[in-house]
Design an enzyme around this catalytic site. Structure first.
Site, short mmCIF file in Angstrom:
data_model
loop_
_atom_site.label_atom_id
_atom_site.label_comp_id
_atom_site.label_asym_id
_atom_site.label_seq_id
_atom_site.Cartn_x
_atom_site.Cartn_y
_atom_site.Cartn_z
N SER A 184 20.44 39.03 10.28
CA SER A 184 20.16 38.14 9.15
C SER A 184 19.24 38.98 8.20
O SER A 184 18.61 40.02 8.90
CB SER A 184 19.57 36.78 9.46
OG SER A 184 18.48 36.93 10.11
N LYS A 185 18.68 38.36 7.30
CA LYS A 185 17.73 39.23 6.22
C LYS A 185 16.17 39.44 7.35
O LYS A 185 15.74 40.72 7.19
CB LYS A 185 17.21 38.31 5.37
CG LYS A 185 17.68 38.40 3.92
CD LYS A 185 17.16 37.96 2.85
CE LYS A 185 17.55 38.24 1.60
NZ LYS A 185 17.36 37.13 0.36
N ARG A 186 15.93 38.83 8.34
CA ARG A 186 14.95 39.31 8.86
C ARG A 186 15.04 40.26 9.98
O ARG A 186 13.91 40.95 10.16
CB ARG A 186 14.38 37.91 9.85
CG ARG A 186 15.07 37.64 11.08
CD ARG A 186 14.81 36.29 11.55
NE ARG A 186 15.85 36.04 12.54
CZ ARG A 186 15.84 36.64 13.82
NH1 ARG A 186 15.15 37.46 14.02
NH2 ARG A 186 17.02 36.07 14.40
N HIS A 187 16.38 40.83 10.03
CA HIS A 187 16.49 42.18 10.80
C HIS A 187 16.32 43.41 9.74
O HIS A 187 16.47 44.41 10.13
CB HIS A 187 17.78 42.21 11.33
CG HIS A 187 17.98 41.31 12.53
ND1 HIS A 187 18.71 40.05 12.19
CD2 HIS A 187 17.56 41.14 13.74
CE1 HIS A 187 18.71 39.44 13.49
NE2 HIS A 187 17.92 39.71 14.13
N GLY A 188 15.95 43.12 8.57
CA GLY A 188 15.86 44.23 7.41
C GLY A 188 16.91 44.08 6.71
O GLY A 188 17.44 43.19 6.51
#
Ligand code: GLU
Length: 467
Positions: A238-242
């Site tokens: 998801s977005k929080r992985h970059g």
């Protein structure tokens, strides 16, 4: 039979890496077999779909070079067809109107949960058949009650689902609009899809879709469900992985070839080969070699591949992508050297095109000041004299080639009894603004006589003013 695959995104956001990998595998499979690849926009969820998302998906496909032979088709343009099929299913006794209210369904669900049963519709309205009731009604598919559905999944292997596990699912809402499973089935049938390649989050839908296809007398495609992509921490990517949007990778300086190569290896392998040209991917790709379990996204490996492609691709091709990044910096590339030449001297030291563009600004734009540490270290007493001498000798050169420039630099160092660095470093800071650049002679050759001489003069003035 023409092998026909499709990529069927719902336009509810950008094209993310999971979608891009699905698209790539579908595209590869079609290309490998000389088949047809279809793009189908599943935009029936009017609340969540947007034109901006459609545009982002089309842009992502284009940037990746995943061309399609048919489409984009839009499901919102096919409602008449869906209505006709719902009518046909009703007429042939494969579907029925259901008037159960929300409250009734909720109560049923609660009872089933309390009895530790799997919540599912109990078929109460089956008797209504195709007699359209006065009151509000949805349409349900009459799922077979006995037997099993066998999915011969090309990735996951055989999956057997008992029909009694499956609901009589709603195929038309009370306003008549078709539901997701219905539209997919009608499209896969009409578009003569032979291979449905999609994320394994759709596995639950597959037996239902197969039953509807069978009720319609359509042939059932082969299915290949691709495992999820996880972040490095094992959680769903998801977005929080970059970065997860395909276009974000462009913005971050990746080449599409590098991302494609990275994506093809997410779940697929061919021996221990890591680097694949597009032609090799098409040649070697096979669904049988797709791994059934999830794979983790590894940014370091992608970066490594990106550098590989920057180093080994045709510099003119890299330059076309670099041009976009140069434009983002507000630089007009006609104010300096040919970008292909810039790529040739920069590619070894730059892992992304963002880095390359930033490291190449001085070829095009005057810089405001010198990097402080580099200036302090190299603009020392006496360096003005070295630079002034370089200026004199460079001015007299009849050609402006690397070799001649190189000769001037080493001859001067020798005649002054200085190390090469004592000449080259002040020169580098003077023309580039910092202590890092590719080989100084090649840098000057690209920068050109006029800019080089002007910058050396400016540095001499700066050093003398400081002293
Ligand atoms: N529209 C679905 C999605 O974006 C895909 C449906 C399918 O591939 O069958 O998840």
């Amino acid at each position: 039979m023409t092998i026909t695959t499709r990529f069927a995104p719902s336009p509810t956001g950008y094209l993310h890496v999971g979608g891009a990998r699905t698209a790539l595998f579908s595209w590869l499979y079609a290309r490998k077999h000389g088949g047809s690849f279809i793009l189908r926009i599943e935009d029936t969820d009017l609340e969540r779909s947007s034109q901006a998302s459609v545009d982002a998906i089309l842009q992502g496909m284009e940037w990746l070079g995943l061309d399609y032979d048919q489409g984009p088709y839009y499901q919102t343009q096919r409602f008449d067809r869906y209505h006709a099929i719902i009518g046909q299913l009703l007429e042939q006794g494969h579907a029925y109107y259901c008037t159960c209210s929300k409250d009734e369904l909720e109560q049923l669900r609660a009872e089933q949960m309390a009895n530790k049963e799997k919540p599912r519709y109990n078929g109460k309205c089956r008797h209504i058949g195709n007699h359209k009731p006065e009151q509000e009604a949805v349409v349900r598919f009459k799922n077979p009650q006995d037997g099993v559905v066998v999915i011969d999944d090309l990735v996951k292997g055989e999956i057997v689902v008992a029909n009694k596990e499956l609901d009589d699912l709603v195929i038309a809402r009370s306003d008549g609009s078709p539901t997701y499973n219905l539209t997919v089935v009608v499209d896969d049938m009409d578009m003569q899809i032979t291979h449905v390649i999609r994320g394994d989050d759709h596995i639950n839908n597959t037996p239902r879709q197969m039953n509807i296809l069978q009720a319609l007398g359509a042939s059932v495609p082969q299915y290949a469900h691709l495992p999820m992509i996880l972040g490095a921490d094992g959680a769903r990517l998801s977005k929080r992985h970059g970065a997860v949007s395909v276009m974000q990778f462009r913005d971050d300086g990746y080449l599409p070839e590098a991302l494609l190569n990275y994506l093809v290896r997410l779940g697929w392998s061919h021996g221990d080969q890591e680097v694949f040209s597009i032609a090799e991917m098409v040649q070697y790709f096979d669904l049988a070699d797709v791994n059934g379990s999830a794979s983790a996204f590894n940014m370091d490996k992608l970066l490594w591949l990106n550098h590989h492609y920057i180093m080994n691709s045709d510099p003119a091709l890299v330059a076309r992508h670099l041009a976009w990044h140069i434009a983002q910096l507000g630089i007009d590339p006609s104010t300096g050297p040919c970008l292909t030449e810039v790529v040739k001297i920069q590619r070894e030291r730059c892992k992304t095109l963002v880095e390359m563009a930033a490291a190449s600004e001085y070829f095009y734009k005057e810089f405001d000041g010198y990097e402080e540490k580099a200036a302090k270290k190299n603009f020392t007493v006496g360096s003005d004299e070295v630079l002034a001498q370089l200026h004199g000798q460079f001015s007299e050169l009849s050609d402006w080639q690397s070799e001649s420039l190189h000769q001037v630099i080493i001859n001067l160092a020798e005649s002054l009894g200085l190390s090469l660095g004592k000449v080259a470093q002040p020169l580098r800071v003077a023309v580039c603004g910092s202590g890092v650049s590719p080989a100084i002679d090649a840098t000057l050759a690209l920068l050109g006589r006029e800019k080089t001489l002007a910058r050396i003069s400016r540095a001499v003035d700066v050093i003398r003013a400081r002293a």
